[in-house]
Design a protein around this motif. Structure first.
Motif, PDB file in Angstrom:
ATOM      1  N   ASP A 467      16.994  65.828 -34.321  1.00 50.68           N
ATOM      2  CA  ASP A 467      17.306  66.905 -35.295  1.00 50.68           C
ATOM      3  C   ASP A 467      16.203  67.698 -35.810  1.00 50.68           C
ATOM      4  O   ASP A 467      16.289  68.202 -36.859  1.00 50.68           O
ATOM      5  CB  ASP A 467      18.363  66.436 -36.101  1.00 50.68           C
ATOM      6  N   LEU A 468      14.828  67.455 -35.322  1.00 50.21           N
ATOM      7  CA  LEU A 468      13.916  67.941 -35.928  1.00 50.21           C
ATOM      8  C   LEU A 468      13.266  69.297 -35.391  1.00 50.21           C
ATOM      9  O   LEU A 468      12.393  69.977 -35.887  1.00 50.21           O
ATOM     10  CB  LEU A 468      12.626  67.001 -36.126  1.00 50.21           C
ATOM     11  N   THR A 471      13.087  72.746 -37.420  1.00 50.75           N
ATOM     12  CA  THR A 471      12.076  72.724 -38.532  1.00 50.75           C
ATOM     13  C   THR A 471      10.933  72.680 -37.894  1.00 50.75           C
ATOM     14  O   THR A 471      10.009  73.216 -38.345  1.00 50.75           O
ATOM     15  CB  THR A 471      12.303  71.512 -39.282  1.00 50.75           C
ATOM     16  N   ASN A 493      12.594  59.172 -45.106  1.00 46.53           N
ATOM     17  CA  ASN A 493      13.673  59.022 -46.360  1.00 46.53           C
ATOM     18  C   ASN A 493      13.727  60.551 -47.098  1.00 46.53           C
ATOM     19  O   ASN A 493      14.494  60.672 -47.997  1.00 46.53           O
ATOM     20  CB  ASN A 493      13.303  57.890 -47.414  1.00 46.53           C
ATOM     21  N   ILE A 494      12.912  61.454 -46.399  1.00 44.27           N
ATOM     22  CA  ILE A 494      12.815  62.807 -46.960  1.00 44.27           C
ATOM     23  C   ILE A 494      13.451  63.621 -45.845  1.00 44.27           C
ATOM     24  O   ILE A 494      13.141  63.704 -44.854  1.00 44.27           O
ATOM     25  CB  ILE A 494      11.357  63.298 -47.023  1.00 44.27           C
ATOM     26  N   ASP A 495      14.559  64.538 -46.397  1.00 45.52           N
ATOM     27  CA  ASP A 495      15.196  65.476 -45.666  1.00 45.52           C
ATOM     28  C   ASP A 495      14.375  66.667 -45.262  1.00 45.52           C
ATOM     29  O   ASP A 495      14.060  67.449 -46.137  1.00 45.52           O
ATOM     30  CB  ASP A 495      16.580  66.008 -46.135  1.00 45.52           C
ATOM     31  N   GLU A 497      14.135  69.077 -43.566  1.00 45.14           N
ATOM     32  CA  GLU A 497      14.890  70.582 -43.413  1.00 45.14           C
ATOM     33  C   GLU A 497      14.765  71.077 -45.027  1.00 45.14           C
ATOM     34  O   GLU A 497      14.208  72.301 -45.119  1.00 45.14           O
ATOM     35  CB  GLU A 497      16.275  70.324 -42.708  1.00 45.14           C
ATOM     36  N   ASP A 498      15.151  70.134 -45.811  1.00 43.35           N
ATOM     37  CA  ASP A 498      15.535  70.746 -47.304  1.00 43.35           C
ATOM     38  C   ASP A 498      14.003  71.169 -48.053  1.00 43.35           C
ATOM     39  O   ASP A 498      13.962  71.974 -48.615  1.00 43.35           O
ATOM     40  CB  ASP A 498      16.066  69.765 -48.150  1.00 43.35           C
ATOM     41  N   TYR A 499      13.304  70.370 -47.533  1.00 39.63           N
ATOM     42  CA  TYR A 499      11.938  70.067 -47.977  1.00 39.63           C
ATOM     43  C   TYR A 499      11.125  71.343 -47.959  1.00 39.63           C
ATOM     44  O   TYR A 499      10.495  72.203 -48.635  1.00 39.63           O
ATOM     45  CB  TYR A 499      11.046  69.003 -47.232  1.00 39.63           C
ATOM     46  N   ASP A 501      12.757  74.312 -47.356  1.00 39.64           N
ATOM     47  CA  ASP A 501      13.419  75.562 -47.424  1.00 39.64           C
ATOM     48  C   ASP A 501      13.069  76.555 -48.365  1.00 39.64           C
ATOM     49  O   ASP A 501      12.437  76.004 -49.219  1.00 39.64           O
ATOM     50  CB  ASP A 501      14.979  75.009 -47.738  1.00 39.64           C
TER      51      ASP A 501
END
Ligand SMILES: Cc1cc2nc3c(=O)[nH]c(=O)nc-3n(C[C@H](O)[C@H](O)[C@H](O)COP(=O)(O)OP(=O)(O)OC[C@H]3O[C@@H](n4cnc5c(N)ncnc54)[C@H](O)[C@@H]3O)c2cc1C
Ligand SMILES: NC(=O)C1=CN([C@@H]2O[C@H](COP(=O)(O)OP(=O)(O)OC[C@H]3O[C@@H](n4cnc5c(N)ncnc54)[C@H](OP(=O)(O)O)[C@@H]3O)[C@@H](O)[C@H]2O)C=CC1
Length: 501
Positions: A467-468, A471, A493-495, A497-499, A501
């Motif tokens: 799912d990367l 991004t 452990n880090i999303d 996508e959010d990182y 945004d």
């Protein structure tokens, strides 16, 4: 030849594969009034269906083999001629087909694809796979086989060694790791266990219609047109068909005669020295090269690692050669090193009014630093679409800029039942030692590799449901300096996508 032309078309496109058909569709929609001819050697054409733009550059679609009448119904300006092109005269703007007919063109696009680059020509024990007919021939031979040797380390070999069942497969590759055209050694290591595990059972069913290459039962014309009744007969089962699509093996049982489900052994770092029949092997008296595992076989493959392997037949999955032959004689086409027709950023060859697209051409413009040509169906579609746009724009005296799809290399496929996404310089192509790699791997689940150059992401290999892709595609396209993020880029452990945004 010029005065023999029975009809002159505004646009002639040669080849009913993805590139040619997409070009015809684009031309017909851009200038609906222009008369367009599609001349193709194969009995059917390829059509792109269920097209999905996954992200800015990633696309997914399916491919159907169809009778050309379907295309003609959609585009009334189109004439489809089923005959192989025999010669081209770029001075008189004429093209002659195998049945002796001559057609004139104002603008011509060559989309004649490629053919397998076989280890050796005319050896009945050496098969290549390109179109529906050659895939069926492979299936037929396999159904009587106990052992085959697959040579080559690219797309076809990767698919075959995984799909074949009931037959021992010896896979001979030049490299230290499997899948060199798509992966590095790390990804190969991730995939190797799947080779032994075998593929999950699935229903053998055909997802989409396939057509045979038999003559139409009603003796119907080979020319489908809404406008003219041009008859041709220069095609038949020996003419090259279009290249197979992504899931070409779906619905085909690749099964040999053995009870064992699968047994694949890889012969690394070796090439084929000789291919011999049993008689030739005997007469060569090379007693030092005793065949591996003894037995009597129709054919023997001598490898450069000293092994001689007996088998029922050899699959030469060793790449493609562009189909340029009938177009070259008497003309001045410039060819690239890989023997493809050189095209510039408007898809024009070195001959006036002649364009080319798909496997037959070699992209010779100055590439974006994140794109490279690979002979893939995605690129055949993109080039077909873009060349259609260029041809129409040139007729209408409109400017046209290189399409965005050539900014970033992107490819979605499946190997060993894993989704595989390749982006940009996914194998650090052309970067030498000037690259940094970040890798995250969970056995049996995912393999993620990122290629960084000067702190910026320039490529990625994503295997599994990561799912990367979107991004990473953005990070590659925007060339953001990722130095501050370091290895957090792949921290599970880090999303991510959010990182960003
Ligand atoms: C087994 C196999 C599996 C593949 N799997 C994938 C995959 O999973 N993903 C992927 O991206 N790519 C895959 N590819 C590659 C992909 O299929 C090709 O890159 C793509 O289809 C090329 O399209 P094309 O239109 O340029 O050529 P082609 O599809 O080869 O079409 C060429 C057309 O030209 C016609 N022709 C040839 N010579 C003449 C002549 N003299 N006169 C008239 N007509 C002529 C032929 O009949 C044919 O219709 C695969 C290829 C093979 C062989
Ligand atoms: N899922 C997908 O995306 C698929 C794509 N395809 C495409 O279809 C086309 C045909 O596939 P394929 O034939 O596998 O071609 P590829 O170009 O993918 O691979 C050819 C392989 O054969 C090797 N090779 C070339 N010559 C020899 C030789 N004399 N002896 C031993 N090995 C040799 C090449 O090594 P080297 O590179 O070192 O020369 C390379 O590993 C390609 O364009 C491919 O990209 C096919 C199937 C699936």
């Amino acid at each position: 030849m010029a005065d023999k032309a029975e009809k002159t078309f505004k646009f002639v496109v040669v080849g009913g594969g993805i590139a040619g058909v997409t070009c015809v569709e684009k031309l017909s929609s851009q200038i609906p009034s222009a008369e367009v001819a599609l001349i193709t050697a194969g009995p059917h054409i390829k059509a792109v269906t269920n097209f999905k733009q996954v992200s800015k550059t990633l696309e997914e679609f399916e491919i159907e083999e169809r009778p050309s009448s379907v295309l003609v119904q959609t585009f009334p300006n189109l004439t489809v001629i089923h005959s192989a092109v025999k010669s081209l005269n770029t001075t008189s703007h004429c093209i002659e087909t195998a049945d002796g007919r001559v057609y004139g063109y104002e603008k011509l696009c060559i989309c004649s694809g490629g053919r397998p680059k076989l280890l050796t020509q005319d050896n009945p024990y050496v098969l290549g796979i390109r179109d529906t007919d050659s895939a069926q021939e492979f299936q037929k031979r396999l159904s009587k086989a106990r052992r085959i040797v697959v040579v080559g380390n690219g797309g076809i070999a990767l698919e075959l060694v995984y799909e074949v069942e009931g037959c021992e497969v010896i896979w001979a590759i030049k490299d230290k790791a499997i899948g060199n055209t798509f992966f590095d050694a790390g990804a190969a290591q991730f995939l190797i266990p799947s080779l032994d595990a075998g593929r999950p059972e699935r229903l053998v069913q055909c997802k989409r219609p396939r057509y045979t290459t038999e003559e139409p039962a009603d003796g119907a014309s080979h020319i489908y047109t809404a406008q003219a009744d041009l008859r041709g007969n220069g095609t038949g089962p020996t003419e090259p068909g279009s290249a197979l699509g992504p899931d070409w093996h779906e619905g085909i049982a690749f099964r040999g005669v053995e009870e064992v489900s699968r047994r694949v052994s890889v012969e690394y770092q070796c090439e084929v020295e000789k291919i011999l029949t049993s008689e030739e092997l005997l007469s060569s008296q090379q007693q030092t090269n005793t065949p591996e595992n003894g037995g009597s076989w129709p054919v023997y493959v001598q490898l450069t690692n000293g092994k001689t392997i007996g088998c029922d037949f050899v699959v030469s999955a060793t790449g493609v050669v562009p189909n340029t032959e009938p177009f070259l004689h008497g003309n001045n086409f410039l060819l690239a090193e890989d023997a493809g027709l050189r095209v510039d950023d408007q898809m024009m060859t070195s001959e006036p009014d002649v364009y080319a697209a798909g496997d037959v051409c070699t992209a010779c413009w100055e590439h974006s630093s994140l794109w490279q040509q690979m002979r893939l169906w995605t690129q055949a579609r993109q080039m077909g679409w873009y060349v259609g746009r260029c041809m129409a724009a040139h007729v209408l005296s409109e400017p046209v800029e290189l399409d965005f799809c050539f900014e970033l290399f992107s490819h979605i496929t499946k190997f060993f039942n894993y989704k595989v996404v390749l982006l940009g310089k996914f194998n650090g192509q052309g970067l030498g030692s000037n690259q940094e790699l970040l890798v995250r791997c969970t056995k049996g689940q995912e393999y993620v590799k990122v290629v960084l150059h000067g702190g910026r992401m320039v490529g990625a290999v994503l295997i599994g449901e990561t799912d990367l892709e979107e991004t990473f595609e953005n990070l590659i396209l925007n060339q953001m300096d990722l130095t501050p993020y370091g290895e957090d880029l792949l921290n599970p452990n880090i999303d991510i996508e959010d990182y960003f945004d």
